[in-house]
Structures are given as C-alpha cells and as structure tokens.
Enzyme design. Structure first.
Site, PDB file in Angstrom:
ATOM      1  CG  ASP A 199      -0.319  -0.284   2.505  1.00 22.06           C
ATOM      2  OD1 ASP A 199       0.495  -1.218   2.554  1.00 22.06           O
ATOM      3  OD2 ASP A 199      -0.618   0.408   3.483  1.00 22.06           O
ATOM      4  CD  GLU A 229      10.384  -6.859   1.061  1.00 20.28           C
ATOM      5  OE1 GLU A 229      10.009  -7.788   0.324  1.00 20.28           O
ATOM      6  OE2 GLU A 229      10.364  -6.930   2.310  1.00 20.28           O
ATOM      7  NE  ARG A 261      17.013 -17.197  -1.813  1.00 20.75           N
ATOM      8  CZ  ARG A 261      16.975 -16.414  -0.726  1.00 20.75           C
ATOM      9  NH1 ARG A 261      16.176 -15.369  -0.694  1.00 20.75           N
ATOM     10  NH2 ARG A 261      17.725 -16.670   0.311  1.00 20.75           N
TER      11      ARG A 261
END
Length: 325
Positions: A77, A231, A146
């Site tokens: 958000d 992030e 990964r």
C-alpha cells in the site's frame, strides 16, 4: 534484525519530540507544485498531517500473493500511495520466490520459511513419488540458486499434478537436524513433523520484492520531499535476485543516508493546506475478503513464479475487472 529493531524502538520511545501513532494507516501522499506537502492518515477517521518530508518504510508486497513468508502488513500500500502521488516505480517484475516454504500455510496464506541453510547442509528435494527433483536440472542440483530451484519445483508440481514437494535432511542422522536447525525443528515438531525422521513438506512461496519506488543513493524519489527506505524502495543493490543479508544492509545504509540528507537539505514547511474532498467509507468485509482472495489467486497463477504473455494478459484482465467493480 530483531535486536536492531528493539534497540531503535526503545530509543524512539525515549525521544520527547517524536510522536508515535500506532494502529494508523497512511492512505495517501499529498503533493502540490513544490512536491510533498502532507499525508492523509486513517485512525477512526481521516487525518491530514502537513509536512515537507515523507519517508516511506512500508515493506514489501507479499500479501498480494496466495502464499508468502511476509507478515500481514506487507500489502504494497505504501508503494501504491507513492505511485498515485506520481513517484516513479522501477523493476516491478523482480519478485523473489523462495523454493522451500513449509507447505502448511496459515489461514491468511503466511508460510513458515525453511531456510536455504537446510539445502546448504545437504538437504535433498524429492517429489511425492520419491524422485529427486533437482537431479539433472542444474549442475549444482539441490544447491542451485533459489530462483532456479523455485521454478524447477513449480514446474515439477504442475507436471505431476501434485500439491507439494519434500525436503529431506533426516538422512543425515537423528541428532544432526535438531542441533543444526533448532528453530525449524521445534516449529515443525509443533505441527506434527519430526524433521529428524521425516521429509519436510514444502512449496515455493513469495519471499522478497527487489522492485519498488525508484530512489537515488540518499533514498530520494523523483518527488521533492518524498523518500523511500527498505523493501518498498528499489535501490538496485539486490539486482534481480536478492541475497539474504543485503536487505539488512540496505535498510541501515539508506536509512542513515536519508536521515542525513533530510537534516541538511533545508526544505521549508508547505505554505498552505490543500483542499481535500471528504470521503466516507462503508465497510464491506465480505466483499473486501472476496477481492483479496481473487487478487492473491490471480497473482499466484498468472503473475507468479513462471510467467508468460497469455497468463499475464488474463491476469491483467481479471485485476482490471476488480478495479472497475
């Protein structure tokens, strides 16, 4: 990470000139011709806060996917508010999926992470039929990066029509796993899995977001007065495939540089309060829950681990329909 947050939190509470608002949501960043002039917050009603500086530290986007290791607040958000304010977003396709989330998601889709260290210490990936998944898929087999392992597992599950794969560390002996991975051992044991005797059921799950609001070396966005750290920002230090400790360093380095830049830049308080239209909200939990579930399912199926034009176009159509509704 936990120790840093606890230490900084204590220092924050000791500063008399800092006001901390909990259980508060920022819905929008307000700008004028000179850049940022405030934010709209929601507690029980909208609140406008005038300010020449806004620093977004709102985390990732994991909750828009069906399965994620992220906490409930990671809904993207803050990034969305920045975009509405005119901020440039960058590398939005760089979403990292971890290959080994415990295949026991909670009711919200949060998945416990089985560390890559388990594969690093010899953990081997199997399917439900006892076949090695990474055999012949990559020269490093189970020690491949990964993203490669996550895609290989995802493909294998689709081809075999199975819901989960398995990670085996039990073959290393009964004492090894319990001593080497005590947290994972205890968590799995609480959920009926003894990793010293059983293979761990796993599935690939959304883990980290390398894209976000584009920033420079001082965490500054293209909008004067708007900064982004952590992030939710796209600094470029992760490339397209983040490594574990990079995110901690990113938060510390860019957070410090951002604070120093704000202290030195001398940006003045906004001169006026813009006119804001009052908005009334009617809560509709049933519809909100339905939208949330549809978005998460669409993102996992059409914008997830492996993407192609047909699925992505279908996903965009589905999301557009939700927005129109």
């Amino acid at each position: 990470g936990r120790i840093l947050v606890q230490s900084l939190g204590r220092q924050l509470q000791d500063q008399p000139h800092i006001m901390v608002w909990t259980n508060t949501v920022m819905t929008d960043i307000v700008t004028d011709a000179n850049g940022v002039c405030g934010v709209i917050l929601h507690q029980h009603q909208p609140v406008y806060v005038q300010t020449p500086h806004v620093v977004l530290c709102t985390g990732g986007i994991g909750r828009i996917y069906k399965y994620t290791t992220n906490p409930a607040i990671s809904t993207g958000d803050g990034i969305a508010a920045a975009a509405r304010a005119g901020a440039v977003l960058k590398n939005m396709e760089f979403v990292q999926f971890h290959p080994t989330g415990l295949a026991l998601p909670d009711i919200h889709g949060q998945v416990f992470l089985i560390s890559e260290a388990v594969r690093g210490d010899g953990g081997l990936l199997y399917d439900e039929y006892g076949q090695r998944i990474m055999k012949g898929k990559h020269e490093l087999e189970d020690l491949a990066p990964r993203d490669i392992v996550a895609r290989a597992i995802h493909k294998h599950l689709r081809v075999t029509g199975t819901a989960k794969a398995y990670l085996d560390i039990a073959y290393k002996g009964s004492d090894f796993a319990a001593k080497r991975f005590p947290t994972i051992y205890q968590f799995c044991l609480q959920h009926g899995i003894d990793i010293t005797k059983q293979r761990i059921p796993i599935l690939p799950t959304q883990h980290y977001f390398m894209g976000g609001v584009a920033v420079d070396a001082n965490a500054k966005t293209n909008i004067d007065g708007l900064y982004c750290v952590g992030e939710s920002s796209c600094t470029g230090v992760h490339g397209a495939n983040r490594l574990a400790s990079n995110s901690l360093l990113e938060c510390l380095v860019f957070g410090r540089r951002c604070a120093r830049y704000i202290a030195d830049c001398g940006r003045s308080q906004p001169s006026h309060i813009p006119h804001l239209d009052a908005v009334s909200y009617r809560e509709d939990r049933v519809r909100v829950s339905d939208y949330r579930e549809r978005i998460r399912r669409t993102m996992m199926e059409d914008g997830g681990i492996i993407r192609n034009a047909t699925d992505m176009q279908r996903g965009i159509k589905s999301l557009t329909h939700i927005i129109e509704e």
